[in-house]
Design a protein around this motif. Sequence first.
Motif, PDB file in Angstrom:
ATOM      1  N   GLY A 221      -4.536   6.562  -1.629  1.00 14.58           N
ATOM      2  CA  GLY A 221      -4.265   6.580  -0.198  1.00 14.58           C
ATOM      3  C   GLY A 221      -2.782   6.540   0.138  1.00 14.58           C
ATOM      4  N   TYR A 222      -1.941   6.476  -0.892  1.00 17.40           N
ATOM      5  CA  TYR A 222      -0.494   6.409  -0.713  1.00 17.40           C
ATOM      6  C   TYR A 222       0.179   7.359  -1.686  1.00 17.40           C
ATOM      7  N   GLY A 223       1.277   7.969  -1.240  1.00 16.21           N
ATOM      8  CA  GLY A 223       2.066   8.802  -2.125  1.00 16.21           C
ATOM      9  C   GLY A 223       2.830   7.933  -3.101  1.00 16.21           C
ATOM     10  N   PRO A 224       3.434   8.524  -4.148  1.00 20.68           N
ATOM     11  CA  PRO A 224       4.120   7.729  -5.163  1.00 20.68           C
ATOM     12  C   PRO A 224       5.279   6.898  -4.603  1.00 20.68           C
ATOM     13  N   ARG A 225       6.047   7.455  -3.674  1.00 24.76           N
ATOM     14  CA  ARG A 225       7.159   6.695  -3.085  1.00 24.76           C
ATOM     15  C   ARG A 225       6.678   5.494  -2.287  1.00 24.76           C
ATOM     16  N   CYS A 226       5.700   5.716  -1.435  1.00 20.85           N
ATOM     17  CA  CYS A 226       5.186   4.622  -0.611  1.00 20.85           C
ATOM     18  C   CYS A 226       4.506   3.562  -1.481  1.00 20.85           C
ATOM     19  N   ALA A 227       3.765   3.994  -2.492  1.00 20.14           N
ATOM     20  CA  ALA A 227       3.121   3.039  -3.391  1.00 20.14           C
ATOM     21  C   ALA A 227       4.174   2.172  -4.085  1.00 20.14           C
TER      22      ALA A 227
ATOM     23  N   ILE B 198       5.624  -0.333  -1.591  1.00 17.47           N
ATOM     24  CA  ILE B 198       4.681  -1.414  -1.332  1.00 17.47           C
ATOM     25  C   ILE B 198       4.650  -2.387  -2.502  1.00 17.47           C
ATOM     26  N   ARG B 199       4.648  -1.856  -3.730  1.00 20.39           N
ATOM     27  CA  ARG B 199       4.630  -2.724  -4.917  1.00 20.39           C
ATOM     28  C   ARG B 199       5.863  -3.603  -4.990  1.00 20.39           C
ATOM     29  N   THR B 200       7.008  -3.076  -4.553  1.00 19.66           N
ATOM     30  CA  THR B 200       8.263  -3.817  -4.696  1.00 19.66           C
ATOM     31  C   THR B 200       8.714  -4.484  -3.398  1.00 19.66           C
TER      32      THR B 200
ATOM     33  N   ALA C   8      -4.364  -9.572  -2.220  1.00 15.52           N
ATOM     34  CA  ALA C   8      -3.655  -8.737  -1.246  1.00 15.52           C
ATOM     35  C   ALA C   8      -3.218  -7.426  -1.895  1.00 15.52           C
ATOM     36  N   ARG C   9      -2.681  -7.504  -3.102  1.00 15.67           N
ATOM     37  CA  ARG C   9      -2.252  -6.285  -3.793  1.00 15.67           C
ATOM     38  C   ARG C   9      -3.444  -5.388  -4.131  1.00 15.67           C
ATOM     39  N   GLU C  10      -4.567  -5.993  -4.528  1.00 21.20           N
ATOM     40  CA  GLU C  10      -5.776  -5.216  -4.812  1.00 21.20           C
ATOM     41  C   GLU C  10      -6.303  -4.546  -3.550  1.00 21.20           C
ATOM     42  N   LEU C  11      -6.245  -5.253  -2.419  1.00 23.01           N
ATOM     43  CA  LEU C  11      -6.685  -4.692  -1.149  1.00 23.01           C
ATOM     44  C   LEU C  11      -5.900  -3.422  -0.827  1.00 23.01           C
ATOM     45  N   ILE C  12      -4.600  -3.476  -1.051  1.00 23.88           N
ATOM     46  CA  ILE C  12      -3.739  -2.315  -0.798  1.00 23.88           C
ATOM     47  C   ILE C  12      -4.043  -1.204  -1.798  1.00 23.88           C
ATOM     48  N   GLU C  13      -4.128  -1.545  -3.074  1.00 28.64           N
ATOM     49  CA  GLU C  13      -4.383  -0.541  -4.114  1.00 28.64           C
ATOM     50  C   GLU C  13      -5.730   0.146  -3.929  1.00 28.64           C
TER      51      GLU C  13
ATOM     52  N   LEU D 147       2.921  -7.106   3.460  1.00 28.82           N
ATOM     53  CA  LEU D 147       3.455  -6.241   2.393  1.00 28.82           C
ATOM     54  C   LEU D 147       3.583  -4.800   2.876  1.00 28.82           C
ATOM     55  N   LEU D 148       2.574  -4.319   3.593  1.00 30.56           N
ATOM     56  CA  LEU D 148       2.620  -2.949   4.075  1.00 30.56           C
ATOM     57  C   LEU D 148       3.721  -2.757   5.109  1.00 30.56           C
TER      58      LEU D 148
END
Length: 112
Positions: A27-33, A36-38, A54-59, A108-109
């Motif tokens: 649901g996210y491009g590589p840059r946005c992912a 979000i991770r960082t 929270a990270r799993e919810l986003i992933e 995070l988002l």
Amino acid sequence: MQNTTTDQARCLHCHRILTSAKSIALGYGPRCARKIRTAIVDTTDYKTHQITSARELIEDGAIIPLRSVIFISVSTDGTETYKTAPTACTCPAGTKGARCYHQLAARLLLAA
């Protein structure tokens, strides 16, 4: 037969068109992912399992922007949805005034 649909998968963060199968599934491009991770968010009030959730919810793509700071979050078992903001949530924990992992995912988002 020619495909006549105009629906294209878009990044949930920046709304750009997603082309890779991995990005579409996430649901996210590589840059946005990566952003979000960082993303740097104060997590001192959260337990380790809440940060992981929270990270799993986003992933999993289980938190979707609704308006500028309002999100729709899916429950852990996938049976319910909640309205979530960085400071409030309609989940059972959020309605009791506790900080839930849905709120952290929204933070995070928004920090990305």
